[in-house]
Scaffold this motif. Structure first.
Motif, PDB file in Angstrom:
ATOM      1  N   ARG A  38       0.903  -1.152   0.088  1.00 53.98           N
ATOM      2  CA  ARG A  38       0.246  -0.049   0.032  1.00 53.98           C
ATOM      3  C   ARG A  38       0.910   1.187  -0.136  1.00 53.98           C
ATOM      4  O   ARG A  38       0.654   2.393  -0.618  1.00 53.98           O
ATOM      5  CB  ARG A  38      -0.905   0.012   1.239  1.00 53.98           C
ATOM      6  CG  ARG A  38      -1.881   1.302   1.354  1.00 53.98           C
ATOM      7  CD  ARG A  38      -2.732   1.374   0.173  1.00 53.98           C
ATOM      8  NE  ARG A  38      -3.751   2.433   0.470  1.00 53.98           N
ATOM      9  CZ  ARG A  38      -4.270   3.073  -0.606  1.00 53.98           C
ATOM     10  NH1 ARG A  38      -3.920   2.608  -1.805  1.00 53.98           N
ATOM     11  NH2 ARG A  38      -5.095   3.953  -0.336  1.00 53.98           N
TER      12      ARG A  38
ATOM     13  N   LYS B 287       3.512   1.623  -1.529  1.00 52.62           N
ATOM     14  CA  LYS B 287       4.163   1.782  -2.736  1.00 52.62           C
ATOM     15  C   LYS B 287       2.977   2.258  -3.668  1.00 52.62           C
ATOM     16  O   LYS B 287       3.291   3.105  -4.464  1.00 52.62           O
ATOM     17  CB  LYS B 287       4.444   0.173  -3.541  1.00 52.62           C
ATOM     18  CG  LYS B 287       5.046   0.264  -4.785  1.00 52.62           C
ATOM     19  CD  LYS B 287       6.369   1.009  -5.009  1.00 52.62           C
ATOM     20  CE  LYS B 287       7.005   0.688  -6.359  1.00 52.62           C
ATOM     21  NZ  LYS B 287       6.243   0.985  -7.572  1.00 52.62           N
ATOM     22  N   GLU B 288       1.728   1.836  -3.646  1.00 49.31           N
ATOM     23  CA  GLU B 288       0.729   2.378  -4.354  1.00 49.31           C
ATOM     24  C   GLU B 288       0.639   4.141  -4.084  1.00 49.31           C
ATOM     25  O   GLU B 288       0.333   4.631  -4.930  1.00 49.31           O
ATOM     26  CB  GLU B 288      -0.577   1.720  -4.008  1.00 49.31           C
ATOM     27  CG  GLU B 288      -0.668   0.152  -4.374  1.00 49.31           C
ATOM     28  CD  GLU B 288      -1.826  -0.502  -3.749  1.00 49.31           C
ATOM     29  OE1 GLU B 288      -2.600   0.317  -3.023  1.00 49.31           O
ATOM     30  OE2 GLU B 288      -2.231  -1.485  -3.983  1.00 49.31           O
TER      31      GLU B 288
END
Length: 260
Positions: free
Chosen positions: A172, A174-175
């Motif tokens: 998450r 990274k997102e």
């Protein structure tokens, strides 16, 4: 440069070419930071900035955990792992001239997460987790969480993390753009080394100047920002390395940097 390793008890550092890997080395305590760690980590950061042969630093933790934050046992005995002018762990309020990459396995909690936020880039294993649980214990993330997290994440997401104390999984993160690269579990340091070598191929003065401009121009309007930028880059344009870069381009070869 020959790869060498130096041990300073709670902090290890290893040179490999232009890259310095700094490891918090208290795996039995999940790399919790006490005053000794803070002092030794500050010394390692000073080495990174002072040695002209080094261009990039990596920060990681031993034993599959990045850092569980402050050593609460030491804190209960009156010890605070905060150095004057340098912050938690000797890093969170320190101006580091050279690029610093966090290589994160396992948990980066509290002050450990704030050490990550003090770095310029983050490489994390897919099962890594970040968190600011201070509110659960009646404290706040005062060594970078409150200041830096809302700058790195969408505001309302940062606020939710800071007010709930709930963890943020690496995928998450990274997102949301907080983590630069994800790796398989156990491979974060290798991934960070790959990224570090890509960076270290570039001119060391240019790397340091880029960091300085990014740091000092935050919050300025365009006119003020360009004025600050021009003052910093004037030194770079007249450097030997800038001339070497131009020559290397013209001669179709790799540049040989001298840091001057």
């Amino acid at each position: 440069m020959t790869t060498t390793t130096e041990a300073t008890n709670c902090v290890l550092y290893e040179r490999s070419g232009e890259v310095l890997t700094i490891t918090i080395n208290r795996p039995a305590e999940k790399n919790a930071v006490n005053l000794k760690v803070a002092t030794q980590l500050a010394a390692a950061i000073d080495l990174l900035d002072a040695d002209p042969r080094l261009s990039v630093g990596l920060l990681t933790g031993a034993g599959g955990t990045f850092c569980a934050g402050m050593d609460l046992k030491a804190f209960a005995q009156g010890e605070r792992p905060v150095l004057p002018g340098r912050g938690f762990g000797g890093l969170t309020r320190t101006t580091v001239r050279k690029p610093l990459i966090a290589a994160v396995e396992g948990w980066a909690l509290g002050g450990g997460f704030e050490l990550v936020l003090a770095c310029d880039l983050i490489v994390a294993a897919e099962d890594a987790r970040f968190g600011c649980p201070e509110v659960k214990w009646g404290l706040v993330a005062m060594e970078g969480g409150l200041v830096r997290l809302p700058r790195r994440l969408p505001y309302h997401i940062a606020v939710q993390i800071l007010l709930t104390g709930d963890p943020l999984p690496a995928p998450r993160a990274k997102e949301l753009g907080l983590v630069n690269e994800l790796t398989a579990p156990g491979a974060a340091l290798d991934g960070a080394h790959v990224l570090a070598r890509r960076i270290a191929r570039n001119g060391p003065l240019a790397l340091a100047a880029t960091k300085e401009v990014l740091r000092v121009t935050q919050g300025l309007n365009d006119g003020e920002a360009f004025t600050c930028q021009d003052e910093i880059t004037a030194r770079l344009v007249s450097s030997e390395d800038a001339l070497e870069g131009a020559r290397a381009f013209a001669e179709k070869r790799a540049p040989v940097w001298h840091g001057r």
